[in-house]
Design an enzyme around this catalytic site. Structure first.
Site, mmCIF file in Angstrom:
data_model
loop_
_atom_site.group_PDB
_atom_site.id
_atom_site.type_symbol
_atom_site.label_atom_id
_atom_site.label_comp_id
_atom_site.label_asym_id
_atom_site.label_seq_id
_atom_site.Cartn_x
_atom_site.Cartn_y
_atom_site.Cartn_z
ATOM 1 N N THR A 91 0.823 -1.213 0.000
ATOM 2 C CA THR A 91 0.000 0.000 0.000
ATOM 3 C C THR A 91 0.857 1.262 0.000
ATOM 4 O OG1 THR A 91 -1.761 -1.165 1.156
ATOM 5 C CG2 THR A 91 -1.814 1.233 1.256
ATOM 6 N N ASN A 112 -1.842 6.149 -4.573
ATOM 7 C CA ASN A 112 -1.086 4.935 -4.888
ATOM 8 C C ASN A 112 -1.651 4.135 -6.064
ATOM 9 O OD1 ASN A 112 -3.288 3.774 -3.642
ATOM 10 N ND2 ASN A 112 -2.129 2.891 -1.940
ATOM 11 N N HIS A 115 -6.443 0.113 -6.176
ATOM 12 C CA HIS A 115 -7.021 -0.538 -5.001
ATOM 13 C C HIS A 115 -7.397 -1.946 -5.423
ATOM 14 C CE1 HIS A 115 -9.742 -1.499 -1.664
ATOM 15 N NE2 HIS A 115 -10.519 -2.010 -2.603
#
Length: 149
Positions: A91, A112, A115
């Site tokens: 993550t 980031n 998901h």
């Protein structure tokens, strides 16, 4: 075949990484059985990330997820949840290995790129939030005979 929910977040869409993410999923032998690009509604984002509602970062997370288009997918294959999380990487991009999506492209834990569901229960819940059963295709890849025993 196991199913998991995957999202290319607004930062990934804005940076032109949708094709790269899809390519990595398919090259690994997983298949995309549902796909949609849209701006996620605030209520949907709050339902999706509900387990983080008490966390201090929740308001900024919801603001980010609803800030622009994202790509939602249902991805299927053997051990799809575990495989997809490995493709994504840790993550926090600082901890993500090179060769993973986050290791190669993510800049910040809050931005980031992707998901993916972290458990079968989360996958079922997240898929149900974003897709109707009738929107999920059932098909076989021609190479499945080569991929699985």
């Amino acid at each position: 075949m196991e199913q998991t929910y995957v999202m290319v977040k607004p930062d990934g869409v804005q940076r032109g990484l949708v094709g790269e993410v899809i390519s990595r999923i398919e090259k690994r032998g997983l298949k995309i059985v549902a796909l949609r690009m849209n701006v996620i509604a605030e209520a949907t984002a709050k339902e999706h990330y509900g387990e983080h509602a008490a966390r201090p970062f929740f308001p900024s997370l919801i603001e980010f997820i609803t800030s622009g288009p994202s790509v939602s997918m249902v991805v299927a294959g053997k051990d799809a949840i575990k495989v997809m999380r490995a493709i994504n990487g840790a993550t926090n991009p600082v901890d993500a290995a090179p060769g993973t999506i986050r290791g190669d492209f993510a800049l910040d834990v809050g931005r980031n790129v992707v998901h993916a569901s972290d458990s079968p229960e989360a996958a079922a819940r997240e898929i149900a939030i974003h897709f109707k059963d009738s929107e999920i295709a059932n098909y076989s890849r021609v190479d499945e005979v080569c991929l699985y025993e």
